[in-house]
Design an enzyme around this catalytic site. Structure first.
Site, PDB file in Angstrom:
ATOM      1  N   THR A  35       0.820  -1.217   0.000  1.00  0.00           N
ATOM      2  CA  THR A  35       0.000   0.000   0.000  1.00  0.00           C
ATOM      3  C   THR A  35       0.852   1.265   0.000  1.00  0.00           C
ATOM      4  O   THR A  35       0.328   2.356  -0.188  1.00  0.00           O
ATOM      5  CB  THR A  35      -0.938   0.036   1.224  1.00  0.00           C
ATOM      6  OG1 THR A  35      -0.159  -0.035   2.432  1.00  0.00           O
ATOM      7  CG2 THR A  35      -1.917  -1.121   1.193  1.00  0.00           C
ATOM      8  N   SER A  77      -5.302  -1.148   7.769  1.00  0.00           N
ATOM      9  CA  SER A  77      -6.001  -0.166   8.602  1.00  0.00           C
ATOM     10  C   SER A  77      -7.369   0.272   8.080  1.00  0.00           C
ATOM     11  O   SER A  77      -7.840   1.348   8.430  1.00  0.00           O
ATOM     12  CB  SER A  77      -5.117   1.076   8.763  1.00  0.00           C
ATOM     13  OG  SER A  77      -4.833   1.649   7.496  1.00  0.00           O
ATOM     14  N   ASN A  92      -1.836 -10.256   9.395  1.00  0.00           N
ATOM     15  CA  ASN A  92      -0.853  -9.231   9.068  1.00  0.00           C
ATOM     16  C   ASN A  92      -0.440  -8.423  10.291  1.00  0.00           C
ATOM     17  O   ASN A  92       0.752  -8.255  10.574  1.00  0.00           O
ATOM     18  CB  ASN A  92      -1.409  -8.288   8.004  1.00  0.00           C
ATOM     19  CG  ASN A  92      -0.385  -7.256   7.553  1.00  0.00           C
ATOM     20  OD1 ASN A  92       0.524  -7.565   6.798  1.00  0.00           O
ATOM     21  ND2 ASN A  92      -0.533  -6.022   8.030  1.00  0.00           N
ATOM     22  N   THR A 117      -4.213   3.380  17.466  1.00  0.00           N
ATOM     23  CA  THR A 117      -5.403   4.015  16.903  1.00  0.00           C
ATOM     24  C   THR A 117      -6.479   4.238  17.947  1.00  0.00           C
ATOM     25  O   THR A 117      -6.585   3.484  18.923  1.00  0.00           O
ATOM     26  CB  THR A 117      -5.983   3.135  15.771  1.00  0.00           C
ATOM     27  OG1 THR A 117      -7.241   3.666  15.347  1.00  0.00           O
ATOM     28  CG2 THR A 117      -6.211   1.707  16.238  1.00  0.00           C
ATOM     29  N   TYR A 141     -10.146  -4.363  13.046  1.00  0.00           N
ATOM     30  CA  TYR A 141      -8.963  -3.503  12.948  1.00  0.00           C
ATOM     31  C   TYR A 141      -8.567  -2.989  14.331  1.00  0.00           C
ATOM     32  O   TYR A 141      -7.421  -3.129  14.764  1.00  0.00           O
ATOM     33  CB  TYR A 141      -9.239  -2.331  12.006  1.00  0.00           C
ATOM     34  CG  TYR A 141      -8.243  -1.206  12.146  1.00  0.00           C
ATOM     35  CD1 TYR A 141      -6.893  -1.417  11.897  1.00  0.00           C
ATOM     36  CD2 TYR A 141      -8.648   0.073  12.537  1.00  0.00           C
ATOM     37  CE1 TYR A 141      -5.975  -0.384  12.038  1.00  0.00           C
ATOM     38  CE2 TYR A 141      -7.742   1.105  12.676  1.00  0.00           C
ATOM     39  CZ  TYR A 141      -6.406   0.873  12.426  1.00  0.00           C
ATOM     40  OH  TYR A 141      -5.493   1.892  12.578  1.00  0.00           O
ATOM     41  N   ARG A 221     -15.366  13.504  14.113  1.00  0.00           N
ATOM     42  CA  ARG A 221     -14.011  13.000  14.289  1.00  0.00           C
ATOM     43  C   ARG A 221     -13.055  14.137  14.651  1.00  0.00           C
ATOM     44  O   ARG A 221     -13.267  15.292  14.316  1.00  0.00           O
ATOM     45  CB  ARG A 221     -13.510  12.314  12.996  1.00  0.00           C
ATOM     46  CG  ARG A 221     -14.279  11.037  12.626  1.00  0.00           C
ATOM     47  CD  ARG A 221     -13.991   9.939  13.611  1.00  0.00           C
ATOM     48  NE  ARG A 221     -14.623   8.682  13.261  1.00  0.00           N
ATOM     49  CZ  ARG A 221     -15.794   8.270  13.730  1.00  0.00           C
ATOM     50  NH1 ARG A 221     -16.485   9.040  14.576  1.00  0.00           N
ATOM     51  NH2 ARG A 221     -16.292   7.093  13.377  1.00  0.00           N
TER      52      ARG A 221
END
Length: 329
Positions: A35, A77, A92, A117, A141, A221
């Site tokens: 990625t 993620s 992973n 996170t 996640y 957020r």
């Protein structure tokens, strides 16, 4: 003496590598480029291509380089993807952490900074969220990241590997000159998707849910500029170098913006009419995530320089304007 940055070709990783190089650190990057983008890596850093789960690869990096500190970004993620394929995330993320810590133990490397996170908290019990609040992830996640934190805790007890876990909230923005920025394929983050609409690459953006218990019904957020995150990783590393104990810190602006407010701000920055529609909620999405990051500010001396949401969007737009199709352009 070198700092190993795992996932250093990714979004946050590449900005951290850039920041470390600017501060005269010797940096080694390891990334499988699944990625990430090699073009995003500062040319002062040394690069190895390989996977964190491959212990033969990791052993080679540690044998060839004098690694003293590790900064770990190498993880999947994407929340919706984790809901559909949780085993991919545990394989992973969690297995990768185990491989890394085993190699660190074998080479007697005692310091790791971990990219964690806010998803470890799940649906918060209070706002703003403190590091001491319950951790009840609502998606695989977040669960995988929480497991990685716990594995580091027990590795500290057993092997003396000190860690700092940085639980950050929504990352956005880019280096101010637009030379590096956010480039995912496919893109899943709100601000770069909005900018794709502004750039004429999408017809409209879908806002997932307008019936949350928030000021306008859309998700709220806490956005933090990627360069401010980069400085926090350096400060956390220096905190461990100074001999301090393992610790978890929140990183955020301590302000919340709804999806509709982000859309409005992006329209103002770009001067574009950004069309949107309302879709169903996405599974696993908490309604509101806002950080209490006072500990990072007091203990690490972290002083974010880019907390204005329009500044964050402007820097992202600078990158988008220079790289209309991402690093491939």
């Amino acid at each position: 003496m070198s700092i190993l940055v795992l996932g250093g070709a990714g979004y946050v990783g590449s900005h951290t590598v850039d920041h470390l190089c600017d501060n005269d650190y010797d940096v080694v990057v390891a990334d499988n480029l699944e990625t990430g983008h090699k073009e995003a890596i500062n040319n002062k850093a040394k690069f190895y291509q390989g996977d964190i789960r491959d212990k033969v690869f990791l052993n080679r990096v540690f044998q060839e380089e004098n690694i003293t500190d590790v900064i770990h970004f190498a993880a999947f993620s994407i929340v919706p993807e984790s809901m559909k394929d949780p085993l991919k995330y545990f394989d992973n993320n969690v297995a990768g952490m185990i491989s890394l810590l085993e190699v660190m133990r074998d080479f007697d490397v005692k310091r790791i900074i971990f990219s964690s996170t806010a998803a470890t908290y799940g649906e918060p019990k209070q706002i703003p969220i403190k590091e001491s609040d319950p951790t009840e992830p609502t998606n695989p996640y977040g669960e995988s990241k929480l497991a990685m934190e716990k594995i580091m805790k027990w590795s500290d007890i057993a092997y003396g590997i000190k860690f700092v876990a940085l639980r950050y909230f929504n990352v956005a923005g880019a280096k101010e000159d637009g030379s590096i920025g956010e480039d995912h394929g496919p893109e899943t983050h709100l601000i770069p998707i909005i900018l794709q609409v502004a750039a004429g690459q999408r017809d409209e953006i879908t806002i997932f849910g307008d019936d949350y218990d928030t000021k306008d019904g859309t998700n709220v957020r806490d956005y933090v500029h990627v360069m401010d995150l980069a400085s926090a990783h350096r400060l956390a590393m220096e905190y461990l170098i100074d001999g301090n104990n393992s610790k978890i810190f929140n990183l955020g602006s301590q302000n919340g913006f709804s999806n509709k407010e982000i859309l409005e701000a992006a329209g103002k920055v770009t001067g574009m009419d950004i069309k949107s529609n309302i879709g169903d909620r996405r599974p696993g999405d908490p309604s509101t995530l806002i950080a209490d990051s006072i500990n990072a500010r007091k203990i690490l001396g972290w002083q974010p320089q880019n907390e204005n949401i329009e500044k964050i969007i402007q820097d992202a737009w600078n990158f988008k304007s220079k790289h209309i199709n991402g690093f491939s352009s």
